[in-house]
Design an enzyme around this catalytic site. Structure first.
Site, mmCIF file in Angstrom:
data_model
loop_
_atom_site.group_PDB
_atom_site.id
_atom_site.type_symbol
_atom_site.label_atom_id
_atom_site.label_comp_id
_atom_site.label_asym_id
_atom_site.label_seq_id
_atom_site.Cartn_x
_atom_site.Cartn_y
_atom_site.Cartn_z
ATOM 1 N N CYS B 88 0.841 -1.201 0.000
ATOM 2 C CA CYS B 88 0.000 0.000 0.000
ATOM 3 C C CYS B 88 0.877 1.252 0.000
ATOM 4 O O CYS B 88 1.546 1.523 -0.989
ATOM 5 C CB CYS B 88 -0.968 -0.020 1.178
ATOM 6 S SG CYS B 88 -2.337 1.143 0.969
ATOM 7 N N HIS B 216 -3.815 -5.046 0.720
ATOM 8 C CA HIS B 216 -3.234 -5.559 1.964
ATOM 9 C C HIS B 216 -3.554 -7.045 2.165
ATOM 10 O O HIS B 216 -4.632 -7.361 2.679
ATOM 11 C CB HIS B 216 -3.824 -4.817 3.163
ATOM 12 C CG HIS B 216 -3.475 -3.374 3.238
ATOM 13 N ND1 HIS B 216 -2.360 -2.914 3.881
ATOM 14 C CD2 HIS B 216 -4.118 -2.276 2.776
ATOM 15 C CE1 HIS B 216 -2.318 -1.594 3.811
ATOM 16 N NE2 HIS B 216 -3.369 -1.180 3.138
ATOM 17 N N GLU B 218 -2.170 -8.739 4.433
ATOM 18 C CA GLU B 218 -2.019 -8.948 5.883
ATOM 19 C C GLU B 218 -3.277 -8.583 6.661
ATOM 20 O O GLU B 218 -3.327 -8.765 7.869
ATOM 21 C CB GLU B 218 -0.803 -8.182 6.399
ATOM 22 C CG GLU B 218 -0.993 -6.695 6.662
ATOM 23 C CD GLU B 218 -1.007 -5.830 5.407
ATOM 24 O OE1 GLU B 218 -0.968 -6.388 4.286
ATOM 25 O OE2 GLU B 218 -1.076 -4.594 5.544
#
Lengths: 768, 255
Positions: B88, B216, B218
């Site tokens: 990002c 993302h 994660e």
């Protein structure tokens, strides 16, 4: 020293002088201050009392009423006494964890400058949570906008500005936006409501209180954050008067300027300070600078610990030279907090903020700086350029002020129907119109502006269940659920029941995700306390909040009162008690989303249909003059919720969704939408005929907003589910899930695709 | 010895903790390193630049951070062949630093992740599919073939933009490691929720040791992030988007 010779002026002249100074203090209050001080009060003192005694800070007309709310309970770690309340979440590795929760309004600032007003609303509530020693883990925002039809550019601009402001601030500081709701009503045209909720995580052994500790005489007051400027001067008083369109321009000076970038760094630096303090076992005080600025914060921080304070305004880090002492003292520059620290650690804390996190490089002249001390003497003293510009007894400044005002109870609802509704519009027509109604349709175009998942601990983001769920502790299965609710359509016709429904809906939403409700907060948005009828709505609302919370065994741990929400013609907003409910999941894997999971499941309604349509979307669509709002049998509701939580723990609920705005068909359609058009195959619903599950008419059954929850139970679990329901009568099978992508009822069958089109689009044009 | 990964924090970064946690759970020795500690960076073997709003996105997202002293170390490391991943805002910084796609000079970007087509921040679930050969990018090399990686697009500036000539070079040079995909794995450019050119979600450099990924992974990386499609009973176990981090750690072990 500049002062106001109060004793020498007659009432009329005094009023005129006070108005010219922008003071909202009444003439009798001004004379009371001069009498107590025994001299002409300085301008700094007058602005200090003006902020401190404003409705916004003192709750002078509502404090007595708020004492009726239940505030104690087994899960209450800290009730509503400090900047935020705390509820017990659970234990992990031998530590007790609490969730810090704060709930406020930023209505007036958001009306005047929507972007900045809404952004600083988030900024302020986040500081309230941070200063309890907590890591900020989530925010939520209930919103009430005006009529945003295409021909209403101002109302549309306000709505967009508010959403952009919330997004800009919350996204940048990296706190996920977990919950919220949104209503549109022309009665909010001149006075939108922007409420904010923030949650934090804290070890219960490491809570920092908003007061100088017992042994804190001579503790250093260390100001942290943005350089003080002239913004936000008069904010507290501004929030305590009705908005007048003509004064919008002059009110703008009272609105604060947000800096989420700086806040991001201050939060991380403060977390570093927290861990240093824990390692060294040092007790301190920490408080957010909100209304009343440096003065309000330092006075409350010190007096709450039983101390006085002396501050030197010349030591404050300022953004511009030659600020007047009253501006430095009570201006509401954002992104500031105040520590009360023992001398031996001040240098280390300064180093963390100023060097390790380099605040002065992050924003012009931002820093941590010593500005004064707590004192054993019970005075509140401010110096400026060597002169004592304020010297008052601290308990006089921060003590309780009360206004006793007359209240007129709301008129009882006028019209109720005794028979089932005879409706000329077809079911098809009404269903599509309901799905497309602005209070019902998809909120995704709005909440997709907000980061729902930063920090990586979001379990259920907004839109995928009735409450947002987040697992805040690394390595633990503990999670919390949050919902915020309040229905202005009910508030307009029945203020007391509106409060009960706000509690019921917030609690119901938390139960629908399988979480046990553990506590509440409230934000009371009403009109003027000086109008007996409007004040009567507040009185009735607090009664409703108190009664419903007691019936459900829940307490309020935080809250806020926002009065004077009215247009310049004096027309008040609908009574708007907004309630947040926090729920607890000891095992996050037991939470339930609203998307249908499989074909061949049975759908059950847990709840009772009612004839009353007052406050419903259907009543609004058909312009029904029905003021009968559905009654709530809290004893039955409590039994239903206990049963549902037991079923969730036993893994028997495949999906669940509550019945609220728009009624049962909307609930069912949304359960189907949620698995469509996403990655799964579409799942449809066949709803059984009314005879099996309702005693009231078609429209009341399908569009009534009587509460309750629909759950999906897999065929294999039906016996266990029904056994668990036992003698509970309000659990009835109402349909099944089917492989065809349709919603079928009697002779009607709607394509889910068509329904989805009506539901998903209306807000897209407002929030493209 | 386990390779050491630094997770870099600039003023305004906001995703450092979950990024570090997922690296740890995938077996890396990861630490958060602050801008005031840049002197310690020489000791690390690999670098991850997490999401956020470094330097408030001033000028363009990532533009100021690309000139931060920490980037001096990162650029040198990347040129020496060490693994660097930006997620990002981290991806935006790597493009601004000229490391990715790496067709120009250092700190003279030839492409940028810039303002979304809709003109505002979006937060949406997305699926990513690798659209280059495994060996093209070391960080993504150990992913299962045809894997669909769940992630969240959460950005205001995630639309790849470059001149036609540079876009052609990016496409031809096999720089587009991941594209936005639908549930069946199709990758059509219109699936990019913010209008990213080439439907691109992630780019690598010529050498394939630097990855700039906009969404993302994660944030959809443990079973509790996606209970409806959890893998196995342990709700705290990594799954979903964590496959990319596992691949990163595998590449580190090989490196």
């Amino acid at each position: 020293m500049r002062d106001l010779a109060v004793a020498e002026l007659d009432d009329e002249t005094l009023r005129a002088r006070a108005d010219a100074l922008g003071l909202a203090l009444r003439v009798d209050e001004l004379r009371g201050i001069a009498d107590r001080l025994g001299r002409a009060p300085s301008l700094v003192e007058l602005y200090a009392f003006d902020a401190q005694w404003s409705e916004h800070c003192s709750y002078k007309s509502s404090r007595a009423l708020l004492s009726h709310l239940p505030t104690k309970g087994a899960d209450v770690v800290l009730g509503p006494a400090e900047d935020a309340g705390i509820l017990h979440l659970g234990e992990h590795e031998g530590e007790r964890y609490g969730i810090v929760i704060a709930h406020e309004s930023h209505n007036h600032p958001s009306q005047v400058v929507p972007f900045e007003g809404a952004a600083t609303g988030i900024g302020g509530i986040v500081r309230d949570v941070l200063c309890m020693g907590a890591e900020v883990v989530a925010v939520a925002d209930p919103l009430r906008f005006g009529n945003v039809d295409p021909a209403r550019p101002h109302q549309r601009a306000v709505a967009r500005g508010v959403v952009d402001g919330i997004a800009a601030y919350g996204n940048a500081i990296g706190v996920p936006n977990l919950a919220g709701d949104c209503y549109f009503d022309p009665e909010f045209d001149d006075n939108v409501l922007v409420n904010v909720v923030a949650l934090g995580l804290v070890k219960e052994s490491q809570i920092i209180h908003s007061r100088v500790p017992k042994h804190g005489a001579d503790f250093v007051l260390l100001l942290v954050g943005k350089a003080t400027d002239a913004s936000g001067f008069g904010g507290a008083s501004f929030s305590s008067v009705a908005l007048d369109a003509r004064e919008t321009e002059s009110n703008k000076g009272a609105v604060q300027v947000p800096d989420p970038f700086l806040k991001n760094v201050i939060m991380r630096a403060s977390y570093r300070v927290f861990s240093m303090l824990r390692a060294r076992g040092i007790e301190v005080g920490f408080k957010d600078l909100g209304a009343g600025g440096i003065m309000g914060c330092s006075a409350e921080l010190c007096s709450a610990g039983g101390f006085g304070a002396e501050l030197d305004l010349d030591t404050v880090n300022v953004a511009v030279d030659h600020l007047l002492p009253e501006v430095i003292a009570v201006g509401e520059t954002q992104e500031r907090l105040l520590w009360a620290l023992p001398e031996e650690i001040v240098d280390e804390v300064e180093r963390i903020y100023n060097e390790e996190f380099s605040l002065p490089q992050v924003a012009q002249n931002a820093r941590a700086v010593r500005i004064g001390r707590a004192t054993a003497a019970q005075r509140y003293q401010l110096r400026h350029r060597g002169e004592l510009v304020m010297d008052v007894p601290i308990d006089f400044l921060t003590g309780t002020v009360r206004d006793t005002l007359p209240a007129q109870p709301p008129a009882p609802p006028r019209e109720r129907r005794e028979h089932d509704l005879a409706c000329e519009r077809t079911l098809d027509d009404v269903l599509h119109a309901t799905l497309a109604h602005r209070d019902v349709c998809s909120r995704a175009p709005l909440f997709r502006h907000y980061d729902a998942v930063v920090r990586g601990r979001t379990v259920i983001p907004r839109g995928e269940a009735d409450a947002g769920v987040l697992a805040p502790i690394r390595g633990s299965q503990l999670a919390f659920a949050l919902s915020v609710d309040g229905n202005p359509r009910i508030g307009r016709i029945d203020p007391e029941r509106a409060a009960e429904h706000a509690v019921y809906e917030a609690v119901r939403n938390v139960v629908a995700v399988g979480a046990e409700p553990i506590g509440l907060t409230d934000c009371l948005n009403y009109g003027s306390p000086r109008d007996a009828r409007q004040f009567g709505e507040l009185v009735a609302g607090i009664d409703g909040l108190a009664r419903s919370a007691r019936a459900l065994g829940l307490a309020y741990v935080s809250g806020n009162v926002s009065l004077y929400n009215a247009a310049s013609d004096g027309h008040a907003i609908p009574a708007s008690p907004i309630v947040a409910c926090l729920g607890r999941l000891t095992d996050v894997s037991q939470c339930v989303t609203l998307a249908l999971k499989e074909v061949g499941s049975r759908l059950y309604l847990v709840g009772e249909t009612q004839r009353a349509l007052g406050g419903s979307v259907l009543a609004a669509l058909l312009s029904l003059r029905d003021e009968g709002v559905p009654a709530i049998d809290f004893e039955r509701v409590l039994a239903e919720h206990r049963f549902l939580l037991a079923a969730a723990r036993a893994g028997l609920l495949r999906s669940a969704h509550d019945i609220s705005d728009g009624g049962l068909l909307v609930t069912l359609a949304e359960m189907s939408f949620a698995c469509y058009p996403a990655q799964r195959a579409a799942i449809g619903i066949e709803l059984d005929g009314l005879a099996g599950w309702s005693n009231v008419g078609r429209y009341e059954s399908l569009f009534g907003e009587w509460g309750g929850i629909v759950v999906e139970v897999a065929e294999r679990d039906v016996d266990r589910f029904e056994e668990l329901a036992g003698a509970l009568e309000s659990v009835r099978e109402i349909g099944t899930t089917i492989p065809q992508p349709i919603l079928a009822f009697d002779d009607d069958a709607w394509e889910i695709d068509d329904l989805h089109r009506s539901w998903s689009r209306p807000l897209q044009e407002l929030f493209p | 010895m386990t390779a050491r990964v630094a997770v870099l924090v600039f003023p305004g970064t906001n995703s450092e903790e979950e990024t570090r946690d997922l690296l740890l759970d995938c077996g890396a020795d990861a630490r958060i390193v602050h801008w005031s500690e840049s002197a310690s960076l020489a000791y690390y073997d690999a670098f991850v630049l997490p999401g956020g709003f470094a330097y408030e996105d001033r000028i363009r997202a990532g533009a100021i951070a690309a000139h931060d002293a920490m980037l001096d170390v990162v650029i040198e490391a990347a040129q020496a062949g060490k693994l660097v991943m930006g997620i990002c805002n981290g991806a935006q910084i790597l493009l601004e630093a000229g490391l990715v796609p790496g067709s120009g000079e250092i700190r003279r970007p030839t492409a940028a992740f810039t303002h979304n087509a809709q003109g505002h921040f979006i937060c949406e679930r997305v699926l990513l599919r690798r659209t280059v050969a495994a060996e093209r990018c070391a960080i993504a090399a150990a992913l299962p073939e045809d894997a669909l990686i769940p992630a969240w697009a959460a950005h205001g500036q995630g639309r790849l933009a470059a001149s036609a000539a540079h876009l052609e070079e990016i496409e031809r040079g096999g720089h587009v490691v991941f594209r936005y995909a639908d549930a069946r794995g199709a990758t059509d450019a219109h699936l990019a929720p913010q209008g990213s050119a080439l439907g691109a979600a992630a780019l690598t450099n010529r050498e394939g040791n630097v990855l700039a990924i906009m969404p993302h992974p994660e944030r959809d990386a443990w079973n509790f992030n996606h209970l409806d499609r959890r893998e196995g009973a342990d709700v705290l176990a990594p799954s979903g988007g964590s496959v990319l981090f596992r691949s990163f750690v595998t590449a580190l072990e090989r490196w």
